[in-house]
Design a protein around this motif. Structure first.
Motif, PDB file in Angstrom:
ATOM      1  N   THR A 155      73.129  37.103  66.036  1.00 50.57           N
ATOM      2  CA  THR A 155      72.733  36.121  65.024  1.00 50.57           C
ATOM      3  C   THR A 155      71.222  36.054  64.836  1.00 50.57           C
ATOM      4  OG1 THR A 155      72.550  34.243  66.563  1.00 50.57           O
ATOM      5  CG2 THR A 155      74.736  34.738  65.673  1.00 50.57           C
ATOM      6  N   ARG A 179      68.944  35.754  67.432  1.00 46.38           N
ATOM      7  CA  ARG A 179      68.248  35.069  68.519  1.00 46.38           C
ATOM      8  C   ARG A 179      67.737  36.102  69.540  1.00 46.38           C
ATOM      9  NH1 ARG A 179      66.512  30.606  67.085  1.00 46.38           N
ATOM     10  NH2 ARG A 179      66.490  29.819  69.247  1.00 46.38           N
ATOM     11  N   GLY A 182      76.262  37.695  71.655  1.00 48.72           N
ATOM     12  CA  GLY A 182      76.552  36.928  70.448  1.00 48.72           C
ATOM     13  C   GLY A 182      75.310  36.291  69.856  1.00 48.72           C
ATOM     14  N   LEU A 183      74.457  35.725  70.709  1.00 49.43           N
ATOM     15  CA  LEU A 183      73.203  35.136  70.230  1.00 49.43           C
ATOM     16  C   LEU A 183      72.340  36.195  69.551  1.00 49.43           C
ATOM     17  CD1 LEU A 183      72.353  32.878  73.300  1.00 49.43           C
ATOM     18  CD2 LEU A 183      72.883  32.064  70.995  1.00 49.43           C
ATOM     19  N   ASP A 186      62.651  31.724  68.361  1.00 54.87           N
ATOM     20  CA  ASP A 186      63.938  32.425  68.336  1.00 54.87           C
ATOM     21  C   ASP A 186      64.484  32.700  69.733  1.00 54.87           C
ATOM     22  OD1 ASP A 186      61.858  34.201  68.865  1.00 54.87           O
ATOM     23  OD2 ASP A 186      62.907  35.910  67.969  1.00 54.87           O
TER      24      ASP A 186
END
Length: 311
Positions: free
Chosen positions: A77, A79, A73-74, A33
């Motif tokens: 989600t 990550r 942003g990652l 991840d």
């Protein structure tokens, strides 16, 4: 990571930055991840990791604010982003993005800086950031690691890759001769007489402190995680009437509030030793020159500890 060691030969270097680059491949292998977000730095050293994990090493160019926004942003989600640049470009320039894209959205990331306070002294003031730890610590929910040895970098990266925390890892060209624990606690390094003053060295300042105090009647302790400070450990070592010197490789007094909170019920005398707040050095020179000018070499630290002893 089990099986054959597939890490770069550079991994065994004592240089903290070299170890960080070499360890990114194993971190990406072990943690599916994790993504790495760069801002036009370290591209060549991580080329092998980029080729092995296409799409997981992202270079946004010289856009540090965008780098933090992309990381936010990652993280939203699911990550686990690792961000990397010089300290002033990772902390000071995108500070609002750290506050909003990560903190306000309550998502995690691992920030790994180089340059420290004045490692890049020849690059001028633009590449110096002695206030970085204080700025990060002013934001809620952050952990700050200041490793003093390459092996500590490896341990911190793998441990933090498995969490969802907001983490700042401050790499320096200064280093200690051997690794110490990275468990977030304060550890006694050199004992002494009961009631003797305590000198707390942060990260790579330990060897300097040991040299500076080698014949002085003090005890020496160490931590690689100054924020949040191990208040219980400090209280246990400081005793009922503390005399304490805190030696940090960044802005003097950065840990003052945490130390005061930990020892608030005791009559304490504390010397905070770090980069002076009222002395910006406007000459280039080497990092060693800057350390001497700021009193962070062995002679300077020794003088401040002797002041504590005389109190």
């Amino acid at each position: 990571m089990s099986g054959p060691d597939r890490r770069s030969p550079g991994l065994h270097s004592l240089d903290l930055r070299t170890r960080f680059y070499a360890e990114l491949g194993p971190v990406l292998d072990a943690h599916p991840d994790v993504d790495v977000v760069l801002a036009a730095i370290g591209t060549a050293p991580v080329a092998a990791a980029t080729a092995r994990h296409p799409g997981r090493v992202i270079d946004v160019g010289i856009r540090e604010q965008a780098m933090v926004g992309v990381a936010g942003g990652l993280a939203l989600t699911g990550r686990r982003p690792i961000l990397h640049s010089y300290a002033p470009f990772l902390v000071e320039r995108p500070y609002e993005q750290l506050k909003i894209s990560l903190g306000h959205q309550d998502v995690g990331a691992i920030l790994v800086s180089i340059g420290a306070s004045y490692d890049a002294s020849a690059e001028g003031r633009t590449h110096q950031a002695p206030a970085d730890v204080g700025l990060v610590a002013a934001l809620p929910g952050w952990t700050v690691h200041v490793p003093g040895h390459a092996d500590e970098v490896t341990a911190i990266l793998h441990a933090e890759a498995a969490t969802g925390r907001r983490v700042y890892v401050r790499l320096s060209t200064q280093r200690n001769d051997r690794p110490r624990p990275v468990d977030g606690r304060i550890h006694l390094e050199r004992d002494g007489a009961a009631g003797a003053p305590l000198v707390l060295a942060v990260g790579p300042m330990l060897d300097v402190v040991l040299d500076a105090t080698r014949d002085l009647p003090v005890r020496v302790a160490h931590t690689s995680t100054p924020h949040p400070l191990d208040a219980d450990g400090l209280r246990a070592l400081a005793g009922p009437t503390p005399r304490l010197a805190v030696v940090e490789p960044y802005l003097e007094g950065t840990s003052a509030a945490a130390v005061a909170a930990a020892l608030g019920d005791r009559p304490a005398r504390v010397e905070h030793v770090g980069v002076p707040r009222d002395a910006e050095l406007r000459r280039y020179g080497t990092p060693r020159d800057h350390a001497a000018a700021h009193g962070l070499d062995a002679a300077g630290v020794r003088g401040r500890v002797r002041t504590l002893l005389a109190a």
